[in-house]
Write an enzyme that holds these catalytic residues in place. Sequence first.
Site, PDB file in Angstrom:
ATOM      1  N   GLY A   1     104.048  17.479 107.526  1.00 35.12           N
ATOM      2  CA  GLY A   1     102.875  17.802 108.339  1.00 35.12           C
ATOM      3  C   GLY A   1     101.608  17.065 107.919  1.00 35.12           C
ATOM      4  O   GLY A   1     100.543  17.279 108.491  1.00 35.12           O
TER       5      GLY A   1
ATOM      6  N   GLY B   1     100.883  13.893 108.274  1.00 30.42           N
ATOM      7  CA  GLY B   1     100.461  12.832 109.198  1.00 30.42           C
ATOM      8  C   GLY B   1     101.126  11.485 108.954  1.00 30.42           C
ATOM      9  O   GLY B   1     100.612  10.461 109.411  1.00 30.42           O
ATOM     10  N   LYS B   2     102.269  11.477 108.309  1.00 32.37           N
ATOM     11  CA  LYS B   2     102.962  10.205 108.035  1.00 32.37           C
ATOM     12  C   LYS B   2     103.407   9.522 109.328  1.00 32.37           C
ATOM     13  O   LYS B   2     103.116   8.355 109.555  1.00 32.37           O
ATOM     14  CB  LYS B   2     104.201  10.448 107.144  1.00 32.37           C
ATOM     15  CG  LYS B   2     103.878  11.008 105.775  1.00 32.37           C
ATOM     16  CD  LYS B   2     105.128  11.283 104.958  1.00 32.37           C
ATOM     17  CE  LYS B   2     106.009  12.363 105.514  1.00 32.37           C
ATOM     18  NZ  LYS B   2     105.408  13.701 105.583  1.00 32.37           N
ATOM     19  N   SER B   3     104.120  10.276 110.180  1.00 35.67           N
ATOM     20  CA  SER B   3     104.639   9.663 111.414  1.00 35.67           C
ATOM     21  C   SER B   3     103.483   9.255 112.320  1.00 35.67           C
ATOM     22  O   SER B   3     103.538   8.217 112.988  1.00 35.67           O
ATOM     23  CB  SER B   3     105.557  10.637 112.167  1.00 35.67           C
ATOM     24  OG  SER B   3     106.612  11.004 111.328  1.00 35.67           O
ATOM     25  N   TYR B   4     102.431  10.076 112.337  1.00 33.81           N
ATOM     26  CA  TYR B   4     101.267   9.756 113.168  1.00 33.81           C
ATOM     27  C   TYR B   4     100.664   8.422 112.709  1.00 33.81           C
ATOM     28  O   TYR B   4     100.299   7.568 113.521  1.00 33.81           O
ATOM     29  CB  TYR B   4     100.231  10.876 113.080  1.00 33.81           C
ATOM     30  CG  TYR B   4      99.211  10.810 114.174  1.00 33.81           C
ATOM     31  CD1 TYR B   4      99.417  11.471 115.374  1.00 33.81           C
ATOM     32  CD2 TYR B   4      98.046  10.060 114.022  1.00 33.81           C
ATOM     33  CE1 TYR B   4      98.493  11.393 116.406  1.00 33.81           C
ATOM     34  CE2 TYR B   4      97.124   9.980 115.049  1.00 33.81           C
ATOM     35  CZ  TYR B   4      97.342  10.647 116.231  1.00 33.81           C
ATOM     36  OH  TYR B   4      96.432  10.566 117.246  1.00 33.81           O
TER      37      TYR B   4
ATOM     38  N   ASP C   1     108.850   5.281 107.358  1.00 37.18           N
ATOM     39  CA  ASP C   1     108.260   6.606 107.584  1.00 37.18           C
ATOM     40  C   ASP C   1     109.219   7.625 106.953  1.00 37.18           C
ATOM     41  O   ASP C   1     110.295   7.904 107.503  1.00 37.18           O
ATOM     42  CB  ASP C   1     108.112   6.853 109.097  1.00 37.18           C
ATOM     43  CG  ASP C   1     107.555   8.241 109.396  1.00 37.18           C
ATOM     44  OD1 ASP C   1     106.925   8.848 108.505  1.00 37.18           O
ATOM     45  OD2 ASP C   1     107.768   8.723 110.527  1.00 37.18           O
TER      46      ASP C   1
ATOM     47  N   GLY D   1     109.054  14.363 105.144  1.00 42.29           N
ATOM     48  CA  GLY D   1     108.115  14.943 104.179  1.00 42.29           C
ATOM     49  C   GLY D   1     108.780  15.877 103.195  1.00 42.29           C
ATOM     50  O   GLY D   1     109.775  16.535 103.512  1.00 42.29           O
TER      51      GLY D   1
HETATM   52  N1  LIG Z   1      95.149  11.177 112.263  1.00 41.13           N
HETATM   53  C1  LIG Z   1      95.570  12.134 113.079  1.00 41.13           C
HETATM   54  N2  LIG Z   1      94.890  12.410 114.200  1.00 41.13           N
HETATM   55  C2  LIG Z   1      95.315  13.360 115.058  1.00 41.13           C
HETATM   56  N3  LIG Z   1      96.427  14.116 114.870  1.00 41.13           N
HETATM   57  C3  LIG Z   1      97.137  13.901 113.768  1.00 41.13           C
HETATM   58  C4  LIG Z   1      96.750  12.904 112.804  1.00 41.13           C
HETATM   59  N4  LIG Z   1      97.646  12.917 111.799  1.00 41.13           N
HETATM   60  C5  LIG Z   1      98.547  13.872 112.122  1.00 41.13           C
HETATM   61  N5  LIG Z   1      98.238  14.465 113.282  1.00 41.13           N
HETATM   62  C6  LIG Z   1      98.990  15.559 113.934  1.00 41.13           C
HETATM   63  O1  LIG Z   1      99.450  16.426 112.876  1.00 41.13           O
HETATM   64  C7  LIG Z   1     100.783  16.854 113.133  1.00 41.13           C
HETATM   65  C8  LIG Z   1     101.693  16.471 111.957  1.00 41.13           C
HETATM   66  O2  LIG Z   1     101.726  15.071 111.847  1.00 41.13           O
HETATM   67  P1  LIG Z   1     103.058  14.243 111.562  1.00 41.13           P
HETATM   68  O3  LIG Z   1     104.189  14.701 112.422  1.00 41.13           O
HETATM   69  O4  LIG Z   1     102.673  12.808 111.619  1.00 41.13           O
HETATM   70  O5  LIG Z   1     103.348  14.694 110.053  1.00 41.13           O
HETATM   71  P2  LIG Z   1     104.459  14.134 109.052  1.00 41.13           P
HETATM   72  O6  LIG Z   1     103.751  13.856 107.772  1.00 41.13           O
HETATM   73  O7  LIG Z   1     105.195  13.003 109.689  1.00 41.13           O
HETATM   74  O8  LIG Z   1     105.395  15.412 108.869  1.00 41.13           O
HETATM   75  P3  LIG Z   1     106.984  15.483 108.545  1.00 41.13           P
HETATM   76  O9  LIG Z   1     107.142  15.139 107.109  1.00 41.13           O
HETATM   77  O10 LIG Z   1     107.336  16.910 108.834  1.00 41.13           O
HETATM   78  O11 LIG Z   1     107.650  14.520 109.471  1.00 41.13           O
HETATM   79  C9  LIG Z   1     101.211  16.192 114.446  1.00 41.13           C
HETATM   80  O12 LIG Z   1     101.020  17.125 115.492  1.00 41.13           O
HETATM   81  C10 LIG Z   1     100.264  15.029 114.606  1.00 41.13           C
HETATM   82  O13 LIG Z   1     100.043  14.715 115.971  1.00 41.13           O
HETATM   83 MG   LIG Z   2     107.140  12.674 110.212  1.00 44.14          MG
END
Ligand SMILES: Nc1ncnc2c1ncn2[C@@H]1O[C@H](COP(=O)(O)OP(=O)(O)OP(=O)(O)O)[C@@H](O)[C@H]1O
Ligand SMILES: [Mg+2]
Length: 250
Positions: free
Chosen positions: A51, A53-56, A198, A201
Amino acid sequence: MFSYDYSFDSIDADSPTFSSQEKIFKNLGSDVLKAAFYGYNACVFAYGQTGSGKSYTMMGNKVDKGLIPRICEELFLEISSRSDSMSFQMEVSYLEIYNERVQDLLRKKLPCSEGGVLKVREHPTDGPYVENLSKHVVLSQSNVESLITLGNATRTIASTSMNDFSSRSHTIFTIIFTQGWFDGELPHERHSKIQLVDLAGSERADGTQAMGTRLKESANINKSLVTLSSVISALGKFSLINKLASSRAG
Ligand SMILES: Nc1ncnc2c1ncn2[C@@H]1O[C@H](COP(=O)(O)OP(=O)(O)OP(=O)(O)O)[C@@H](O)[C@H]1O
Ligand SMILES: [Mg+2]
């Protein structure tokens, strides 16, 4: 103690310290492009808690693109400005590691028993590679974006109590970039490989309340992240030993 090259604020888009995807690309992506044109390999990976924001950051979405589509876009722009004197080729592949198994995201997902799981092998000169991973020549940004859309639709994501779209696998998007030119009559080629990773998490089972399939995924995610941290720590020690050895020799 940790030290950081950058720290990005992404909480409030109206804040003067807010870091847009564009700013992140300028800070982190431009070095990758430079390396590619010089013929070096480059790798960026997103590592952190679920959560965070890695994938974002790596992928983003259609209206707010992340590092991967931006790097490809900029490569195409740079290519079009240099293509008078040189020729270029870009190939991409996209894989996921789900529950410790490697699968091709750009080919129809086959069950394990029908060859859906790919093997990682070591080439004597080129190093580790994934056998039978598909490679796709891309001629334009829209080619890349169609492949990204296809791969992302195939990637394993699921809802957990900490992220509605949690990545349940690690992904590696690879760009194989080849530059060709003539020095007089002599043809030259320069290759570089850009790997954009990517990671899934890290998560605590009580935080995500994972059970069943989610719990099994979570155990595999954590196991591979621990292995990765051992690799990074071994590489860190190795580079420290090399630095000490070269300073003594100096
Ligand atoms: N810079 C940003 N601006 C706007 N929304 C964001 C940003 N970064 C993350 N988010 C939002 O936060 C939520 C979690 O982000 P994300 O899915 O990228 O997390 P992650 O680190 O990839 O998690 P996981 O390890 O579970 O895959 C998503 O809904 C995403 O749209
Ligand atoms: Mg992710």
